[in-house]
Design a protein around this motif. Structure first.
Motif, mmCIF file in Angstrom:
data_model
loop_
_atom_site.group_PDB
_atom_site.id
_atom_site.type_symbol
_atom_site.label_atom_id
_atom_site.label_comp_id
_atom_site.label_asym_id
_atom_site.label_seq_id
_atom_site.Cartn_x
_atom_site.Cartn_y
_atom_site.Cartn_z
ATOM 1 N N ALA A 31 -24.274 -2.130 52.869
ATOM 2 C CA ALA A 31 -25.456 -2.992 52.970
ATOM 3 C C ALA A 31 -26.341 -2.852 51.735
ATOM 4 O O ALA A 31 -26.850 -3.850 51.201
ATOM 5 C CB ALA A 31 -26.252 -2.646 54.231
ATOM 6 N N ILE A 32 -26.526 -1.616 51.267
ATOM 7 C CA ILE A 32 -27.338 -1.397 50.067
ATOM 8 C C ILE A 32 -26.655 -2.006 48.842
ATOM 9 O O ILE A 32 -27.317 -2.608 47.981
ATOM 10 C CB ILE A 32 -27.610 0.105 49.853
ATOM 11 N N SER A 33 -25.341 -1.880 48.775
ATOM 12 C CA SER A 33 -24.600 -2.528 47.683
ATOM 13 C C SER A 33 -24.775 -4.042 47.748
ATOM 14 O O SER A 33 -24.877 -4.725 46.721
ATOM 15 C CB SER A 33 -23.110 -2.181 47.774
ATOM 16 N N GLN B 76 -28.924 -9.741 44.994
ATOM 17 C CA GLN B 76 -30.257 -9.745 44.385
ATOM 18 C C GLN B 76 -31.355 -9.994 45.427
ATOM 19 O O GLN B 76 -32.278 -10.771 45.211
ATOM 20 C CB GLN B 76 -30.341 -10.790 43.263
ATOM 21 N N ILE B 77 -31.196 -9.333 46.582
ATOM 22 C CA ILE B 77 -32.244 -9.378 47.604
ATOM 23 C C ILE B 77 -33.499 -8.731 47.012
ATOM 24 O O ILE B 77 -33.441 -7.632 46.458
ATOM 25 C CB ILE B 77 -31.803 -8.624 48.877
ATOM 26 N N ALA B 78 -34.633 -9.419 47.106
ATOM 27 C CA ALA B 78 -35.843 -8.961 46.412
ATOM 28 C C ALA B 78 -36.474 -7.723 47.038
ATOM 29 O O ALA B 78 -37.186 -6.970 46.370
ATOM 30 C CB ALA B 78 -36.862 -10.093 46.368
ATOM 31 N N GLY B 79 -36.239 -7.519 48.323
ATOM 32 C CA GLY B 79 -36.795 -6.359 48.999
ATOM 33 C C GLY B 79 -36.467 -6.407 50.473
ATOM 34 O O GLY B 79 -36.065 -7.446 50.993
ATOM 35 N N ASP C 100 -32.131 4.130 44.055
ATOM 36 C CA ASP C 100 -32.265 4.661 42.696
ATOM 37 C C ASP C 100 -33.466 5.573 42.545
ATOM 38 O O ASP C 100 -33.477 6.472 41.696
ATOM 39 C CB ASP C 100 -32.391 3.501 41.695
ATOM 40 N N GLU C 101 -34.478 5.347 43.364
ATOM 41 C CA GLU C 101 -35.711 6.118 43.236
ATOM 42 C C GLU C 101 -36.408 6.174 44.595
ATOM 43 O O GLU C 101 -36.388 5.197 45.340
ATOM 44 C CB GLU C 101 -36.629 5.455 42.201
ATOM 45 N N GLY D 48 -33.355 -4.923 39.577
ATOM 46 C CA GLY D 48 -32.067 -4.280 39.817
ATOM 47 C C GLY D 48 -32.149 -2.832 40.227
ATOM 48 O O GLY D 48 -31.154 -2.249 40.666
ATOM 49 N N LYS D 49 -33.321 -2.213 40.093
ATOM 50 C CA LYS D 49 -33.516 -0.821 40.515
ATOM 51 C C LYS D 49 -34.119 -0.816 41.913
ATOM 52 O O LYS D 49 -35.177 -1.407 42.143
ATOM 53 C CB LYS D 49 -34.430 -0.080 39.543
#
Length: 281
Positions: free
Chosen positions: A47-49, A55-58, A74-75, A94-95
């Motif tokens: 799902a995260i991939s 390019q889901i914005a959030g 990533d953070e 992308g992060k």
């Protein structure tokens, strides 16, 4: 084409997040859409991939994925790291960055309903799960006089004390019997457990026999809007606060992370209450 936002959880069919966020996008004139994605636990990595690839914005993250998503981001924001859970993901070019707005959303609702500060308050938290950790972290960041955590398993409550020590705030773990006997010592009592949630609406997490009349009793549950726990507290003269404010505020904070804009929280609350078929406590 507008941006796409979403919710990762399992199940998600009951969620009111799509309604309040899509309404907020519309009111703010933002070309975006919010979907609820039912993700099975074994498919969180994929799902995260998928968020990256599409390019889901959030997105928001709800049970049971708030911990599981963390290793694939990533953070992680410092507050989310302290809580040990993520409920909001922002795709920043992308992060993927993880945040947690649950605790702050709760404290905001508490301050709004009390109409006073809590820095000098003694607080009892019932429960030692993820919700409790989020609430405790936000309370510690805001500043309080003392906190006690009670839980069915005292060992789990004890595990919260190190977090309080990081903020140099007086804290203790106490068993349920001790909590009930000492209830008069606390200014604010917060139920973070699911005890009393529909359909088990007659259950309560703690006896309120020794509750002080001027106390504040808060329940993170919002279905039903007024739990048996809150009804008993109100009958003793306490100020009661249900979980609607926390739900709305955490959603509004997520919206701000994604868009940089503050949504109309009263409109969000109105939608939630319409869906729940009631009014605030």
């Amino acid at each position: 084409m507008g941006k796409v936002f979403g919710l990762l959880g399992h199940p998600v069919g009951h969620s009111m997040s799509p309604q309040i966020h899509n309404d907020a996008f519309n009111k703010e004139g933002i070309e975006a859409v919010y979907h609820a994605f039912d993700v099975k636990p074994e498919l969180v990595r994929e799902a995260i991939s998928g968020l990256r690839a599409l390019q889901i914005a959030g997105c928001n993250v709800t049970v049971p994925h708030k911990l599981a998503v963390m290793e694939f981001l990533d953070e992680i924001d410092e507050e989310a790291r302290l809580i040990g859970a993520v409920n909001t993901i922002v795709n920043q070019d992308g992060k993927l960055i993880g945040y947690n707005t649950d605790g702050r959303g709760y404290v905001q609702s508490l301050l709004e309903e009390m109409n006073s500060d809590i820095k000098d308050k003694r607080i009892l938290i019932i429960g030692a799960g993820g919700a409790a950790r989020g609430v405790l972290t936000a309370l510690l960041q805001h500043g309080i006089a003392h906190v006690a955590i009670t839980n069915r398993t005292l060992e789990k409550a004890n595990s919260f004390l190190a977090l309080a020590n990081n903020f140099s705030i007086s804290a203790e773990a106490i068993d349920r019997i001790d909590a009930e006997e000492r209830l008069h010592e606390f200014d604010v009592v917060i139920n973070t457990t699911s005890v009393g949630m529909s359909p088990h609406i007659h259950e309560t997490p703690l006896s309120l026999t020794k509750l002080r009349k001027e106390s504040v009793v808060s329940d993170l549950i919002y279905n039903p809007l007024e739990t048996t726990f809150l009804k008993e507290a109100k009958s003793q003269g306490a100020l009661i606060i249900n979980g609607v404010g926390m739900f709305v505020n955490q959603a509004a904070l997520s919206f701000e992370y994604w868009t940089g804009k503050k949504p109309d929280r009263e409109q969000m609350k109105k939608i939630v209450l319409q869906q729940l078929g009631g009014t605030t406590c």
